[in-house]
Design a protein around this motif. Structure first.
Motif, short mmCIF file in Angstrom:
data_model
loop_
_atom_site.label_atom_id
_atom_site.label_comp_id
_atom_site.label_asym_id
_atom_site.label_seq_id
_atom_site.Cartn_x
_atom_site.Cartn_y
_atom_site.Cartn_z
N MET A 1 0.85 -1.19 0.00
CA MET A 1 0.00 0.00 0.00
C MET A 1 0.88 1.24 0.00
SD MET A 1 -2.95 1.45 0.06
CE MET A 1 -4.07 0.11 0.43
N ALA A 2 0.63 2.16 -0.87
CA ALA A 2 1.42 3.37 -0.96
C ALA A 2 1.15 4.26 0.25
CB ALA A 2 1.07 4.14 -2.24
N ILE A 3 2.17 4.99 0.66
CA ILE A 3 2.04 5.97 1.74
C ILE A 3 2.10 7.35 1.11
CG2 ILE A 3 3.08 6.88 3.85
CD1 ILE A 3 4.16 4.08 4.37
N PHE A 4 1.11 8.15 1.34
CA PHE A 4 0.95 9.38 0.59
C PHE A 4 1.58 10.59 1.26
CE2 PHE A 4 -2.04 6.50 -1.12
CZ PHE A 4 -2.01 6.75 -2.47
N PHE A 5 1.77 10.56 2.57
CA PHE A 5 2.58 11.59 3.19
C PHE A 5 3.16 11.06 4.49
CE2 PHE A 5 -0.52 12.70 6.37
CZ PHE A 5 -1.74 12.54 5.76
N ARG A 237 -10.88 1.17 6.84
CA ARG A 237 -11.16 -0.26 6.97
C ARG A 237 -10.26 -0.99 7.97
NH1 ARG A 237 -9.12 0.44 1.72
NH2 ARG A 237 -7.00 -0.39 1.44
N ASP A 238 -9.08 -0.46 8.26
CA ASP A 238 -8.22 -1.13 9.23
C ASP A 238 -8.36 -0.52 10.62
OD1 ASP A 238 -6.93 1.20 8.20
OD2 ASP A 238 -5.04 0.53 9.09
N ASP A 276 -2.76 3.82 6.72
CA ASP A 276 -1.42 4.17 6.28
C ASP A 276 -1.44 5.24 5.20
OD1 ASP A 276 -2.51 2.52 4.38
OD2 ASP A 276 -0.70 1.34 4.05
N GLN A 277 -2.62 5.65 4.77
CA GLN A 277 -2.73 6.81 3.89
C GLN A 277 -2.78 8.11 4.69
OE1 GLN A 277 -5.93 6.27 0.99
NE2 GLN A 277 -5.77 4.07 1.26
N ALA A 283 -0.57 -0.32 7.51
CA ALA A 283 -1.94 -0.41 7.97
C ALA A 283 -2.01 -1.28 9.22
CB ALA A 283 -2.84 -0.97 6.86
N PHE A 284 -3.00 -1.02 10.06
CA PHE A 284 -3.15 -1.77 11.29
C PHE A 284 -3.64 -3.18 10.99
CE2 PHE A 284 -5.94 -3.31 14.69
CZ PHE A 284 -5.06 -3.30 15.76
N ARG A 285 -3.15 -4.13 11.79
CA ARG A 285 -3.60 -5.51 11.70
C ARG A 285 -3.64 -6.10 13.10
NH1 ARG A 285 -1.05 -10.02 7.52
NH2 ARG A 285 -2.61 -11.67 7.88
#
Length: 690
Positions: A1-5, A237-238, A276-277, A283-285
């Protein structure tokens, strides 16, 4: 997943939130299959709000408490970053407003000027919106979703009582790990939240918190209300959880149940994003979610794997694996939306025939293979990316995929015999006995209706696990094998995969073993039963309530239960109402109370039981013998609701299940607003969806 900032941008150097909204769209009309898409959006943080739904300090389910405790610190970091960027934060712990009576953020919320207009129903629970009509609900949550054992639940109840809490609703405040800062709001009333959104000029809302399948969807400030009001809405969602008991249909793990609800939301309610965006990192899991991710590609029209593979995955992989499926486009055979999911996958499962994919998507497959990750292929995967037609610009073939990835040598098939019943047989290779992929398979031949592929000779490094032979043909062919690739990755391939194979327990076992083996897990000793044989079957009376033959049977002492949910309007017309059904041998219940049968076959609904703006569970128990069958009797002669001179047949969503006579299907153990699937609701007097 890309991180945007990153952390630098979170301090305010970026003027917009760069988001990647994920949503689903049906592959074609009434296919029941969905493509996954992503859409980049730029949101002004000063016009954005995050609503934190029901992240309570306690719960009647102890496992829910544990998961909220694990999620809360991560969500708090998300709120910190978003707050610094200028995002409005609304804490919405329902039922807990007395605790915050004097809190600055609560006083501030109540002091916001009333909006000029409020959407219809903004202060009430939302059971369904128009976009959900006809969409099958993916899980059975009618038991309330507690997933701890009975003895642990009893222990937890004792703890709650010792703390002086109400066992059913023990929450008193929001979870303490979530900080409430200056500038935040505290509000759980739909109209108050709406006032805040209008006051702050909010155009975009992100929902977080628990529980997605109940409160996050249905609260007056939840996803449905925001979408219906025209607010651009997403679910983080996470940063959410659900209430689901794996002992209920579709009998998958808790976390797979969450995936199914997220899929449902993306297809029918609104898009989703991941945290994570918004913040640096991943992202959380949840720590107990250790499921490997299987990405399935299905793009062939000969054997129906667009249907059989999702059914196989739900039944056999839903407990221990996360599964995503990318389907070929219904029109352009060389497009497969959703292949971006490969980037996060642990296993690639291929059922594709002669497709030339876009350079970007084929590049994803090449990168996956080059990384040494496991690949599984069935049937046409041996010629998956070897199209015969000329490809359009920007598309590529991988003609050597069979040799490179599976060590195979596909050269056609034996074809159909002219005999009426050609004999095609499979047997585990003697040298493979003891291999985990053939564990629990018999050391005897079994038949298959699929004609056999010509696959020999295989490359060095391939281990034949099973061979197939055609009656009257001398040479047996390798039919299933493993292969160690040049990149060190492990592969499994079988030329089985015909539609009939998926109902064969030998093939089911072979494929289940292969998936588990691919990630180094031991396959279960006992494969799951067909979950559809013990579920509440859903359908639309009078024509679509069609359970399998194994379910519809007449055994002495067994009962057939039929249930639906009726939503009443805010303005009830009278206290005089009855239920009529022309069939025989029925008992009728409303909200668990047995109704008395009056004259002319009417069951009378007593005053006080039928309340305004509520969901009511209507259940029929029909006992055999009955001709025609109970299912057909209900379908061909649906019940009728009569009220104040009006009447209407109850022909919307129903559920049916055959239960032992002593078992009860008349009531959900929790209020229906929490446990009801959206596809079970009928609106009286059948006027609108919300």
């Amino acid at each position: 997943m890309a991180i945007f900032f990153n952390s630098a941008t979170s301090a305010g150097s970026e003027k917009t939130l760069s988001l990647d909204l994920r949503y689903r769209a049906e592959t074609g009309e009434n296919t029941g299959r969905f493509h996954t898409f992503w859409e980049k959006k730029e949101w002004d943080p000063n016009k954005t709000a995050i609503i934190v739904c029901d992240m309570w300090d306690s719960h009647h389910s102890v496992t829910a408490v544990r998961r909220v405790g694990e999620l809360a610190p991560h969500l708090n970091e998300v709120l910190k970053v978003a707050r610094k960027r200028g995002v409005t934060i609304i804490h919405a712990p329902s039922d807990c407003m007395p605790h915050y009576k004097e809190h600055t953020a609560r006083v501030k919320a109540l002091g916001v000027p009333k909006a000029e207009e409020h959407p219809d129903g903004v202060a009430a629970w939302s059971y369904r919106i128009k976009s959900e009509e006809g969409a099958p609900y993916p899980i059975d949550q009618s038991d309330g979703g507690e997933d701890e054992s009975a003895w642990e639940n009893a222990q937890w109840n004792a703890t709650l009582k010792a703390e002086g809490r109400n066992v059913g609703t023990p929450w008193l405040s929001q979870h303490p790990a979530l900080q409430i800062e200056n500038g935040d709001y505290i509000a759980a009333e739909g109209d108050v939240v709406w006032n805040i959104l209008k006051h702050e000029g909010v155009e975009h809302v992100a929902l977080s918190g628990v529980h997605t399948n109940m409160c996050v969807l249905g609260r007056p400030f939840g996803l449905r209300r925001m979408v219906a009001a025209g607010i651009e809405t997403v679910l983080i969602r996470d940063c959410t959880d659900l209430m689901y008991n794996p002992e209920r249909w579709p009998y998958v793990s808790h976390f797979t149940g969450l995936d199914l609800i997220v899929d449902y939301i993306e297809a029918n309610v609104c898009p989703t994003i991941s945290s994570d965006q918004l913040i640096s990192g991943e992202a959380f899991r949840f720590s107990h979610d250790r499921r490997p991710h299987v990405a399935i590609l299905t793009g062939e029209r000969e054997y129906g794997t667009a249907r059989t593979l999702p059914e196989f995955a739900r039944r056999f992989l839903g407990e221990d694996f996360r599964v995503t499926i990318a389907f070929a486009d219904e029109v352009n055979r060389n497009e497969m939306p959703g292949m971006r999911s490969i980037e996060e996958a642990d296993v690639l499962f291929v059922s594709v025939r002669r497709r030339g994919l876009s350079s970007e998507d084929l590049g994803r497959i090449r990168s996956f293979v080059a990384a040494g990750k496991p690949v599984i292929g069935i049937r046409t995967a041996s010629h998956a990316f070897a199209p015969k037609e000329k490809l359009e610009k920007g598309h590529e073939a991988w003609a050597s995929f069979d040799a490179d990835v599976f060590g195979g040598n596909y050269s056609g098939h034996h074809g159909r015999s002219k005999q009426k019943n050609p004999g095609n047989f499979v047997q585990v290779a003697k040298v493979a006995l003891g291999h985990p992929v053939v564990k629990h398979l018999p050391n005897i031949e079994w038949g298959t209706t699929a004609w056999l592929y010509k696959t020999s000779p295989l490359a060095a490094g391939a281990t034949v696990l099973a061979r197939g032979r055609v009656e009257g043909v001398e040479q047996a062919e390798p039919l299933a094998w493993t292969y160690v690739r040049k990149d060190g990755g492990r592969s499994f391939y079988t030329s089985l995969g015909h539609a009939d194979d998926f109902s064969d327990p030998h093939f089911q076992r072979l494929l289940v073993n292969a998936v588990y083996w691919s990630v180094g897990l031991e396959a279960p000793d006992v494969l799951s039963k067909n979950p559809d044989e013990v579920r509440w079957h859903e359908g639309w009376i009078p024509v679509k309530l069609e359970p399998s033959a194994s379910v519809e049977h007449s055994i002495a002492g067994e009962s057939y239960w039929f249930r639906t949910l009726l939503r009443t309007p805010a303005d009830l017309k009278s206290d005089a109402r009855t239920i009529f059904w022309g069939g025989k041998g029925a008992e009728v219940f409303l909200n668990g109370e047995a109704l008395e049968q009056g004259k002319k076959g009417n069951w009378v609904i007593p005053a006080g039981l039928w309340t305004a703006d509520s969901l009511h569970l209507l259940a029929f128990r029909v006992s055999p013998p009955l001709e025609p069958s109970p299912v057909r009797a209900m379908s061909e002669n649906p019940p009728v609701l009569r009220e104040a001179g009006e009447e209407g047949p109850l022909t919307g969503g129903w559920q049916m299940r055959a239960l032992d006579k002593g078992k009860d299907g008349s009531i959900f153990p929790i209020p229906p607003q929490f446990g009801s699937p959206a596809d079970l609701i009928q609106n009286w007097p059948f006027s609108k969806s919300e």
